[in-house]
Design an enzyme around this catalytic site. Structure first.
Site, mmCIF file in Angstrom:
data_model
loop_
_atom_site.group_PDB
_atom_site.id
_atom_site.type_symbol
_atom_site.label_atom_id
_atom_site.label_comp_id
_atom_site.label_asym_id
_atom_site.label_seq_id
_atom_site.Cartn_x
_atom_site.Cartn_y
_atom_site.Cartn_z
ATOM 1 N N ASP A 1 0.865 -1.172 0.000
ATOM 2 C CA ASP A 1 0.000 0.000 0.000
ATOM 3 C C ASP A 1 0.907 1.228 0.000
ATOM 4 O O ASP A 1 1.311 1.701 -1.047
ATOM 5 C CB ASP A 1 -0.930 -0.043 1.207
ATOM 6 C CG ASP A 1 -2.069 0.964 1.119
ATOM 7 O OD1 ASP A 1 -2.154 1.702 0.126
ATOM 8 O OD2 ASP A 1 -2.875 1.025 2.053
ATOM 9 N N LYS B 1 -1.763 -2.455 -4.249
ATOM 10 C CA LYS B 1 -2.845 -1.488 -4.419
ATOM 11 C C LYS B 1 -2.324 -0.300 -5.218
ATOM 12 O O LYS B 1 -1.116 -0.056 -5.274
ATOM 13 C CB LYS B 1 -3.336 -1.006 -3.062
ATOM 14 C CG LYS B 1 -4.128 -2.027 -2.287
ATOM 15 C CD LYS B 1 -4.598 -1.395 -0.997
ATOM 16 C CE LYS B 1 -5.676 -2.176 -0.332
ATOM 17 N NZ LYS B 1 -6.167 -1.485 0.874
ATOM 18 N N ASP C 1 -6.214 -8.664 6.800
ATOM 19 C CA ASP C 1 -7.173 -8.764 7.897
ATOM 20 C C ASP C 1 -7.976 -7.492 8.127
ATOM 21 O O ASP C 1 -7.671 -6.436 7.580
ATOM 22 C CB ASP C 1 -6.458 -9.144 9.181
ATOM 23 C CG ASP C 1 -5.636 -8.003 9.761
ATOM 24 O OD1 ASP C 1 -5.024 -7.245 8.997
ATOM 25 O OD2 ASP C 1 -5.597 -7.874 10.995
#
Length: 187
Positions: free
Chosen positions: A112, A140, A172
Site C-alpha cells: 500500500d 494497491k 485482515d
C-alpha cells in the site's frame, strides 16, 4: 467435571470475493515461475509477519516445485495493531538467520504505502544482504497521501489489486478474515 456445551456456530457475513482460491494459487504459481529465473541458490526468503505468512508459504512451495529451494526466515514488523490507520513502525521480532553476503527475497501480502517494505529492505541491507528482491501478493494503487508517493514499490507482484479494503489470504480486518483462502473486499 462439568463440560459446557460449545456455543452455536453462527454464519458470519463474509466479504465479497474479488479473486477466488483457485485464482490466488494460479497467480502465486505464475509468480514463482517468473521468480525462479531471478532467485539464486543462496537466497533467503524473508516473510513479513503476520499477513505475509500465507503468501510466503505458498510462494516458497511453488518455488520448490519449480526447482528452487530457498532458506526461510521472518521479520515481524507492525505499524497498526488492530486499527486501520498506520502509525509508528515497531520491530517485534528481528531476523533469526544471517543474510550477510546472500540474496534475500522479502515476501509480503500487500503493498500500500510501501512503508513496511522499505523498512524491511533497509533492515536486510544493514544486515549485509548482497542483493534484495521484493515480492508482494497484492499491490494497491499508489495511495498519494498528502501529495506523497508510496515509499517504495515491489520488484514482483502477483496481483494488481483495486483501491478497496481487502481481507483474506493474510489480509485482515482487526485480526479477522486472514485465513480466508480467497481475497475479498469489506467495502
Amino acid at each position: 467435571m462439568t463440560i459446557t456445551p460449545p456455543l452455536p456456530i453462527t454464519d458470519p457475513v463474509l466479504p465479497a470475493v474479488l479473486i477466488d482460491e483457485a485464482e490466488v494459487q494460479h497467480r502465486v504459481q505464475a509468480l514463482a515461475d517468473l521468480l525462479v529465473h531471478y532467485v539464486r541458490p543462496d537466497c533467503v526468503g524473508v516473510c513479513l509477519l503476520t499477513g505475509g505468512i500465507w503468501f510466503a508459504a505458498d510462494l516458497t512451495r511453488a518455488l520448490n516445485r519449480a526447482g528452487r529451494d530457498i532458506a526461510f526466515d521472518a521479520l515481524w514488523l507492525s505499524s497498526y495493531g488492530d486499527a486501520h490507520e498506520g502509525g509508528a513502525m515497531l520491530i517485534r521480532a528481528p531476523l533469526q538467520r544471517s543474510v550477510e553476503g546472500r540474496q534475500v527475497l522479502i515476501m509480503d501480502d500487500v503493498l500500500d504505502s510501501g512503508a513496511s517494505l522499505k523498512i524491511a529492505v533497509d533492515i536486510v541491507r544493514e544486515a549485509g544482504a548482497a542483493e534484495v528482491l521484493t515480492a508482494v501478493f497484492a499491490r494497491k494503487p499508489d495511495p498519494l497521501k498528502d501529495g506523497n508517493r508510496r515509499e517504495m514499490d515491489a520488484d514482483f507482484t502477483a496481483w494488481e489489486a483495486p483501491a478497496r479494503y481487502l481481507v483474506g489470504y493474510g489480509l485482515d480486518d482487526g485480526g479477522k478474515y486472514r485465513g480466508l483462502p480467497y481475497v475479498g473486499a469489506m467495502d
